[in-house]
Design a protein around this motif. Structure first.
Motif, PDB file in Angstrom:
ATOM      1  N   SER A   1       0.838  -1.185   0.000  1.00  0.00           N
ATOM      2  CA  SER A   1       0.000   0.000   0.000  1.00  0.00           C
ATOM      3  C   SER A   1       0.879   1.244   0.000  1.00  0.00           C
ATOM      4  O   SER A   1       2.011   1.223   0.491  1.00  0.00           O
ATOM      5  CB  SER A   1      -0.889  -0.002   1.243  1.00  0.00           C
ATOM      6  OG  SER A   1      -1.420   1.280   1.510  1.00  0.00           O
TER       7      SER A   1
ATOM      8  N   ALA B   1       0.646   3.500   1.861  1.00  0.00           N
ATOM      9  CA  ALA B   1       0.895   3.860   3.251  1.00  0.00           C
ATOM     10  C   ALA B   1       2.310   3.466   3.656  1.00  0.00           C
ATOM     11  O   ALA B   1       2.870   4.020   4.611  1.00  0.00           O
ATOM     12  CB  ALA B   1      -0.109   3.183   4.170  1.00  0.00           C
ATOM     13  N   TYR B   2       2.911   2.511   2.917  1.00  0.00           N
ATOM     14  CA  TYR B   2       4.230   1.979   3.272  1.00  0.00           C
ATOM     15  C   TYR B   2       5.279   2.171   2.192  1.00  0.00           C
ATOM     16  O   TYR B   2       6.469   2.219   2.492  1.00  0.00           O
ATOM     17  CB  TYR B   2       4.114   0.480   3.588  1.00  0.00           C
ATOM     18  CG  TYR B   2       3.099   0.173   4.651  1.00  0.00           C
ATOM     19  CD1 TYR B   2       3.349   0.439   5.988  1.00  0.00           C
ATOM     20  CD2 TYR B   2       1.871  -0.389   4.309  1.00  0.00           C
ATOM     21  CE1 TYR B   2       2.409   0.158   6.963  1.00  0.00           C
ATOM     22  CE2 TYR B   2       0.923  -0.667   5.290  1.00  0.00           C
ATOM     23  CZ  TYR B   2       1.201  -0.398   6.606  1.00  0.00           C
ATOM     24  OH  TYR B   2       0.263  -0.674   7.559  1.00  0.00           O
TER      25      TYR B   2
ATOM     26  N   TYR C   1      -4.222   5.288   0.393  1.00  0.00           N
ATOM     27  CA  TYR C   1      -4.429   5.125   1.824  1.00  0.00           C
ATOM     28  C   TYR C   1      -4.411   6.463   2.563  1.00  0.00           C
ATOM     29  O   TYR C   1      -5.456   6.904   3.050  1.00  0.00           O
ATOM     30  CB  TYR C   1      -3.439   4.148   2.451  1.00  0.00           C
ATOM     31  CG  TYR C   1      -3.795   3.828   3.881  1.00  0.00           C
ATOM     32  CD1 TYR C   1      -4.736   2.854   4.164  1.00  0.00           C
ATOM     33  CD2 TYR C   1      -3.215   4.525   4.934  1.00  0.00           C
ATOM     34  CE1 TYR C   1      -5.111   2.574   5.474  1.00  0.00           C
ATOM     35  CE2 TYR C   1      -3.572   4.253   6.248  1.00  0.00           C
ATOM     36  CZ  TYR C   1      -4.519   3.273   6.513  1.00  0.00           C
ATOM     37  OH  TYR C   1      -4.885   3.007   7.802  1.00  0.00           O
ATOM     38  N   PRO C   2      -3.276   7.155   2.639  1.00  0.00           N
ATOM     39  CA  PRO C   2      -3.292   8.420   3.391  1.00  0.00           C
ATOM     40  C   PRO C   2      -4.243   9.453   2.799  1.00  0.00           C
ATOM     41  O   PRO C   2      -4.756  10.313   3.519  1.00  0.00           O
ATOM     42  CB  PRO C   2      -1.825   8.900   3.336  1.00  0.00           C
ATOM     43  CG  PRO C   2      -1.217   8.170   2.197  1.00  0.00           C
ATOM     44  CD  PRO C   2      -1.931   6.868   2.124  1.00  0.00           C
TER      45      PRO C   2
ATOM     46  N   ASN D   1      -7.610   9.149   4.543  1.00  0.00           N
ATOM     47  CA  ASN D   1      -7.640   9.193   6.007  1.00  0.00           C
ATOM     48  C   ASN D   1      -8.389  10.400   6.560  1.00  0.00           C
ATOM     49  O   ASN D   1      -8.222  11.530   6.083  1.00  0.00           O
ATOM     50  CB  ASN D   1      -6.215   9.221   6.577  1.00  0.00           C
ATOM     51  CG  ASN D   1      -5.463   7.912   6.419  1.00  0.00           C
ATOM     52  OD1 ASN D   1      -4.294   7.833   6.784  1.00  0.00           O
ATOM     53  ND2 ASN D   1      -6.095   6.884   5.857  1.00  0.00           N
TER      54      ASN D   1
END
Length: 208
Positions: free
Chosen positions: A54, A56-57, A101-102, A105
């Protein structure tokens, strides 16, 4: 004024989504408390998720997916207009959710569904997915279901004749704007906060 994206969840050539999206866009545009834009997944033809992780990583390598991430990052809230395929949301929508992802959020998301049960089961699954993406899924939703869906889809009945839809949409818009404003303010406050150290400084260093 919060920016809201209306995202049709299907890319099929024969999709029904265009009708409710057009109706929803017209209803939303009549309000003065939000800025609304349709973001069509057809304009972001992403492959099935095949990244190392993802975003996110790890950074995303697919150029279209990066463009998608940048686009959805512009918004303070979202409305997914979804069908229901075998008691679930369309795969293309799930794939689009997985590619960011982010960017999702701490933002609210609402739903408009259509189908035999108004896509209620698909929306329940989407709400669970959105919780994992650290979004705030809303209770208020709009459903076109059963005979009404068939009448609009195959019978040519105008959506405007479904007189129960506008009150549902207004309630959904009201909730979405409230949450978008609240979370926008909270994100701004969090961005301005100083990080809290893990440990207190030694007594002799406190005054330095």
């Amino acid at each position: 004024m919060p920016k809201i994206a209306i995202i049709p969840g299907s890319t099929r050539a024969t999709r029904f989504a265009d009708k409710p999206v057009q109706w929803l866009m017209q209803a939303a545009s009549a309000r003065s408390d939000m800025d609304v834009e349709v973001v069509d997944l057809r304009d972001f033809p992403m492959p099935f998720f095949d990244e190392v992780a993802s975003n996110a990583y790890a950074p995303t390598s697919n150029e279209v997916a990066v463009r998608w991430q940048k686009k959805i990052a512009e918004f303070d809230g979202y409305i997914f207009v979804t069908a229901e395929y075998n008691h679930a949301p369309p795969a293309v929508l799930k794939n689009a959710l997985d590619y960011a992802y982010p960017e999702w959020n701490r933002k609210p998301v609402a739903f408009m569904g259509y189908g035999a049960v108004g896509a209620a089961r698909a929306i329940e699954q989407l709400a669970l997915i959105c919780v994992e993406l650290q979004m705030a899924p809303l209770r208020s939703a709009v459903h076109i279901q059963g005979g009404d869906f068939m009448a609009v889809w195959q019978g040519g009945k105008p959506i405007e004749e479904l007189t129960y839809l506008p009150p549902l949409a207004e309630r959904m818009f009201d909730d979405l704007v409230w949450w978008a404003n609240a979370l926008q303010a909270a994100r701004g406050q969090a961005a301005g906060e100083k990080p809290i150290p893990d440990e207190e400084p030694p007594v002799g260093e406190a005054a330095q």
